[in-house]
Design a protein around this motif. Structure first.
Motif, PDB file in Angstrom:
ATOM      1  N   ASP A 471       0.827  -1.206   0.000  1.00  0.00           N
ATOM      2  CA  ASP A 471       0.000   0.000   0.000  1.00  0.00           C
ATOM      3  C   ASP A 471       0.865   1.260   0.000  1.00  0.00           C
ATOM      4  O   ASP A 471       1.880   1.333   0.693  1.00  0.00           O
ATOM      5  N   LEU A 472       0.446   2.253  -0.786  1.00  0.00           N
ATOM      6  CA  LEU A 472       1.129   3.540  -0.856  1.00  0.00           C
ATOM      7  C   LEU A 472       0.179   4.608  -0.332  1.00  0.00           C
ATOM      8  O   LEU A 472      -0.852   4.891  -0.931  1.00  0.00           O
ATOM      9  N   ARG A 473       0.503   5.232   0.798  1.00  0.00           N
ATOM     10  CA  ARG A 473      -0.370   6.207   1.457  1.00  0.00           C
ATOM     11  C   ARG A 473       0.052   7.621   1.097  1.00  0.00           C
ATOM     12  O   ARG A 473       1.213   7.996   1.242  1.00  0.00           O
ATOM     13  N   ILE A 474      -0.909   8.403   0.632  1.00  0.00           N
ATOM     14  CA  ILE A 474      -0.686   9.793   0.226  1.00  0.00           C
ATOM     15  C   ILE A 474      -1.584  10.684   1.080  1.00  0.00           C
ATOM     16  O   ILE A 474      -2.776  10.430   1.200  1.00  0.00           O
ATOM     17  N   SER A 475      -1.033  11.738   1.673  1.00  0.00           N
ATOM     18  CA  SER A 475      -1.845  12.622   2.499  1.00  0.00           C
ATOM     19  C   SER A 475      -1.299  14.048   2.470  1.00  0.00           C
ATOM     20  O   SER A 475      -0.223  14.319   3.001  1.00  0.00           O
ATOM     21  N   GLY A 476      -2.050  14.952   1.820  1.00  0.00           N
ATOM     22  CA  GLY A 476      -1.644  16.348   1.782  1.00  0.00           C
ATOM     23  C   GLY A 476      -1.640  16.920   0.380  1.00  0.00           C
ATOM     24  O   GLY A 476      -2.104  16.290  -0.583  1.00  0.00           O
ATOM     25  N   PRO A 477      -1.087  18.128   0.224  1.00  0.00           N
ATOM     26  CA  PRO A 477      -1.008  18.746  -1.095  1.00  0.00           C
ATOM     27  C   PRO A 477       0.053  18.078  -1.949  1.00  0.00           C
ATOM     28  O   PRO A 477       0.977  17.431  -1.446  1.00  0.00           O
ATOM     29  N   ILE A 478      -0.058  18.237  -3.268  1.00  0.00           N
ATOM     30  CA  ILE A 478       0.827  17.602  -4.242  1.00  0.00           C
ATOM     31  C   ILE A 478       1.329  18.674  -5.195  1.00  0.00           C
ATOM     32  O   ILE A 478       0.619  19.641  -5.488  1.00  0.00           O
ATOM     33  N   ALA A 479       2.547  18.507  -5.678  1.00  0.00           N
ATOM     34  CA  ALA A 479       3.103  19.461  -6.642  1.00  0.00           C
ATOM     35  C   ALA A 479       3.628  18.727  -7.873  1.00  0.00           C
ATOM     36  O   ALA A 479       4.282  17.689  -7.749  1.00  0.00           O
ATOM     37  N   ALA A 480       3.337  19.272  -9.031  1.00  0.00           N
ATOM     38  CA  ALA A 480       3.888  18.743 -10.285  1.00  0.00           C
ATOM     39  C   ALA A 480       4.818  19.788 -10.881  1.00  0.00           C
ATOM     40  O   ALA A 480       4.502  20.982 -10.877  1.00  0.00           O
ATOM     41  N   LYS A 481       5.964  19.337 -11.357  1.00  0.00           N
ATOM     42  CA  LYS A 481       6.883  20.223 -12.075  1.00  0.00           C
ATOM     43  C   LYS A 481       6.998  19.666 -13.493  1.00  0.00           C
ATOM     44  O   LYS A 481       7.603  18.621 -13.714  1.00  0.00           O
ATOM     45  N   ILE A 482       6.393  20.367 -14.425  1.00  0.00           N
ATOM     46  CA  ILE A 482       6.335  19.898 -15.810  1.00  0.00           C
ATOM     47  C   ILE A 482       7.092  20.873 -16.699  1.00  0.00           C
ATOM     48  O   ILE A 482       6.847  22.079 -16.678  1.00  0.00           O
ATOM     49  N   TYR A 483       8.012  20.329 -17.480  1.00  0.00           N
ATOM     50  CA  TYR A 483       8.726  21.135 -18.468  1.00  0.00           C
ATOM     51  C   TYR A 483       8.008  20.988 -19.799  1.00  0.00           C
ATOM     52  O   TYR A 483       7.780  19.877 -20.282  1.00  0.00           O
ATOM     53  N   ALA A 484       7.642  22.127 -20.389  1.00  0.00           N
ATOM     54  CA  ALA A 484       6.859  22.080 -21.619  1.00  0.00           C
ATOM     55  C   ALA A 484       7.109  23.315 -22.467  1.00  0.00           C
ATOM     56  O   ALA A 484       7.536  24.362 -21.968  1.00  0.00           O
ATOM     57  N   SER A 485       6.831  23.190 -23.754  1.00  0.00           N
ATOM     58  CA  SER A 485       6.884  24.321 -24.676  1.00  0.00           C
ATOM     59  C   SER A 485       5.628  24.282 -25.540  1.00  0.00           C
ATOM     60  O   SER A 485       4.902  23.282 -25.567  1.00  0.00           O
ATOM     61  N   THR A 486       5.356  25.370 -26.241  1.00  0.00           N
ATOM     62  CA  THR A 486       4.183  25.439 -27.101  1.00  0.00           C
ATOM     63  C   THR A 486       4.518  26.186 -28.383  1.00  0.00           C
ATOM     64  O   THR A 486       5.485  26.969 -28.422  1.00  0.00           O
ATOM     65  N   THR A 487       3.724  25.953 -29.389  1.00  0.00           N
ATOM     66  CA  THR A 487       3.923  26.651 -30.668  1.00  0.00           C
ATOM     67  C   THR A 487       3.170  27.976 -30.699  1.00  0.00           C
ATOM     68  O   THR A 487       3.294  28.724 -31.672  1.00  0.00           O
ATOM     69  N   ARG A 488       2.398  28.278 -29.679  1.00  0.00           N
ATOM     70  CA  ARG A 488       1.632  29.516 -29.617  1.00  0.00           C
ATOM     71  C   ARG A 488       2.148  30.395 -28.487  1.00  0.00           C
ATOM     72  O   ARG A 488       3.219  30.153 -27.926  1.00  0.00           O
ATOM     73  N   ASN A 489       1.371  31.426 -28.132  1.00  0.00           N
ATOM     74  CA  ASN A 489       1.796  32.399 -27.123  1.00  0.00           C
ATOM     75  C   ASN A 489       1.121  32.193 -25.766  1.00  0.00           C
ATOM     76  O   ASN A 489       1.179  33.065 -24.893  1.00  0.00           O
ATOM     77  N   GLU A 490       0.493  31.042 -25.590  1.00  0.00           N
ATOM     78  CA  GLU A 490      -0.124  30.702 -24.316  1.00  0.00           C
ATOM     79  C   GLU A 490      -0.356  29.201 -24.282  1.00  0.00           C
ATOM     80  O   GLU A 490      -0.418  28.542 -25.327  1.00  0.00           O
ATOM     81  N   ALA A 491      -0.469  28.653 -23.072  1.00  0.00           N
ATOM     82  CA  ALA A 491      -0.730  27.220 -22.921  1.00  0.00           C
ATOM     83  C   ALA A 491      -1.351  26.970 -21.562  1.00  0.00           C
ATOM     84  O   ALA A 491      -1.172  27.742 -20.617  1.00  0.00           O
TER      85      ALA A 491
END
Length: 618
Positions: A471-491
């Motif tokens: 079992d894997l117990r998770i409790s609390g807030p979570i953060a994701a760090k995602i590296y990304a780019s886009t072909t437009r001026n917003e994403a």
């Protein structure tokens, strides 16, 4: 033996000092302090024992004292500026005096419902006073949704109730949602007579919790809410026949307000106006900015799938840190079914819990509220409530999982050369997901695809762990760090965390969202656990907006709302990344125009190690 006890108390005192350190901790400081406090299992076991002690839930109820009660409809209370607010006063048929429970509502006190007439409380010796806030229901004035005038009304209403001949001088605040939020604004003004409060599913931060989560407009809930307030405000008052002139004036005034707060809020958010950014309008209406002024005992109730799931534990945490007597109960609830399933696991119904709370602080009865556990949460994946040591969980350690090629999610860091994934930026992703059920208050829960995200995941990029061997117990807030780019001026990136069962069904635990131009992070207001950012804080102001350049790799630090779950043995943990979360949210129109049709690249290699940080309890 004495020496051992003294040593144990000294260690516990030191550990508790670490835990009460402000949440805005710089990364280096957090690593030095918190990592030391969370690495020794024997010490954390002592903390758990000390913090929970012998506290446990016990049933609570008592017989009715009064079979009958009297209702006074439309008792007009004149505010300092001459505006008259309409109240219904429900009093037990007895000699009195009685303590008073006050509910302030924008949803028309004349509608039937437990919060407009709580017979359970009344028959046990409480007066229930229900007031339409100004500009709503049958009250005069202009509605401004938690505006200054409405906040000041709360203080006057408490003091009015405390001075009535049928009152014993003690007042408690009670109610859910809007009726919970305004409790904080009222309590922060320290009205004479206020003795306790019982906020059920309250908001903390107007901008981040609900209106513009991640910088996107909440199109799932906000229009429904504004429509509800507007519609209930147009119902004819009960005094229409006896005083048609006043009734007509109230209805005409309420009808004229539709071009006021309601229209301005929605239009401003959608068009990129002032409500699309964090600032004075949101701060004024956010309990998190006044909670430090609250001094009366407060019992906070929240939901793991509530629209305010982010803010409820934050309010508790602030109250607790300030020495206020407070408790937190979080169930497996949406905004539409809070309290359902109780009693369970020895936890009484919400009315029974509130009765015990008010019996202590309004009646002065000798009831044991001190031994109600400080924090109790439902454990997703387990099916039961669990008492836990503090919020966040005292044993939580930050653990990082990396996004990998081949749709893998592993604790091993990615290699130098790993393929990237491409995603088309479009605004209608997420209809068949747990998010849709959550942000429509559970109204769509009957649809099977709201409980299984596989259909939505077909248009998202998924990363999944191997089957858990324990079992894997998770409790609390979570953060994701995602590296990304886009072909437009917003994403926009929408990140979901799900529990994948052996049959392949994917149950959404929680989610987070972020628009690229709002990717700036204030580390001084972010939360860190053993050196890892686990709850990034974004300013979301116009001044903090960052340019989005086509082809340039950006770092998205995405706040994922807190959860409490266990990934059972043979289950898998999944992170799913999509381009939107509709109908829950939509980008403001200027940002939507700049992102449509863009191709987003999600990178995960040694140079750009996209990851998610989880609060793991061992």
């Amino acid at each position: 033996m004495v020496r051992r006890k003294r040593k144990r108390k000294a260690v516990l005192l030191a550990m508790l000092c670490f835990m009460l350190y402000p949440i805005s901790i710089a990364p280096s400081t957090a690593k030095a302090d918190l990592s030391a406090s969370l690495t020794t299992s024997s010490v954390t076991e002592m903390i758990t024992e000390e913090m929970t002690g012998n506290k446990k839930w016990e049933p609570y109820d008592r017989p009715e004292q009064y079979q009958n009660y009297t209702t006074e409809k439309d008792v007009f209370i004149t505010m300092r500026d001459g505006v008259k607010l309409a109240a219904d006063v429900h009093r037990p048929d007895g000699p009195g005096p009685f303590p008073v429970i006050l509910t302030q509502t924008p949803y028309n006190k004349n509608l039937s419902g437990n919060e407009n007439l709580n017979e359970y409380f009344i028959k046990r010796g409480y007066v229930h006073v229900v007031v339409d806030v100004r500009g709503t229901g049958t009250s005069q004035g202009t509605w401004d949704s938690f505006g200054i005038a409405e906040q000041e009304d709360g203080k006057e209403l408490v003091e009015w109730a405390a001075l009535q001949p049928w009152s014993n001088g003690k007042v408690g605040l009670y109610g859910s949602s809007y009726r919970a939020i305004n409790q904080f604004f009222t309590a922060a003004q320290h009205p004479k007579g206020l003795a306790a409060m019982f906020p059920v599913v309250p908001m903390a931060d107007m901008y981040r919790d609900i209106v513009m989560s991640g910088g996107n407009v909440n199109t799932g809930f906000i229009p429904l809410w504004l429509g509800l307030v507007t519609t209930t405000g147009l119902l004819p008052p009960t005094y229409t026949l006896s005083d048609p002139v006043q009734a007509a004036g109230v209805i005409i005034n309420h009808a004229g307000q539709t071009s006021g707060f309601q229209t301005n809020t929605l239009a401003s958010s959608l068009t990129g106006g002032s409500f699309a950014y964090d600032g004075q309008s949101a701060w004024l209406r956010s309990p998190i900015y006044v909670v430090d002024q609250v001094k009366v005992p407060a019992f906070v109730v929240g939901g793991l799938h509530d629209i305010f799931q982010r803010g409820e534990p934050l309010l508790y945490e602030k109250l607790k840190a300030n020495g206020v007597k407070t408790k937190l109960l979080v169930g497996n609830w949406t905004h539409g079914d809070y309290g359902s399933g109780l009693p369970a696991d020895n936890i009484p119904t919400l009315d029974q819990i509130a009765l015990k709370w008010f019996d202590k602080y309004l009646k002065g009865m000798s009831v044991d509220v001190e031994n109600i556990p400080d924090v109790t949460q439902f454990l997703l994946g387990d099916g039961h409530f669990q008492v836990q040591p503090g919020w966040p969980h005292a044993k939580a350690q930050a653990e990082k999982y990396y996004l990998r090629s081949g749709n893998q999610l592993t604790k091993e860091t990615p290699a130098l050369l790993e393929t990237s994934e491409l995603m088309l930026q479009q605004p209608l992703n997420g209809i068949c997901s747990g998010s849709t059920n959550q942000w429509t208050m559970g109204l769509l829960g009957a649809f099977p695809c709201m409980k299984d995200n596989r259909l939505t995941e077909a248009s998202e990029i998924t990363y999944t762990t191997a089957r858990a061997n324990s079992d894997l117990r998770i409790s609390g807030p979570i953060a994701a760090k995602i590296y990304a780019s886009t072909t437009r001026n917003e994403a926009v990136l929408s990140v979901r965390v799900t529990d994948v069962a052996p049959d392949g069904s994917s149950s959404e635990l929680t989610a987070g969202w972020l628009i690229a131009s709002h990717r700036a992070v204030d580390s001084t207001k972010s939360r860190f656990i053993n050196g890892e950012s686990i709850q990034p804080w974004h300013p979301f102001t116009k001044e903090a907006v960052q340019e989005v350049t086509p082809g340039e790799v950006m770092e998205f630090n995405i706040e994922i709302f807190p959860t409490n779950a266990v990934i059972k043995e043979r289950h898998r943990l999944r992170v799913s990344i999509g381009p939107s979360d509709f109908p829950h949210s939509l980008s403001p129109l200027p940002q939507l125009r700049d992102q449509l049709g863009g191709v987003v690249t999600i990178l995960h290699n040694k140079n750009y190690p996209s990851s998610i940080v989880l609060p793991i309890v061992k």
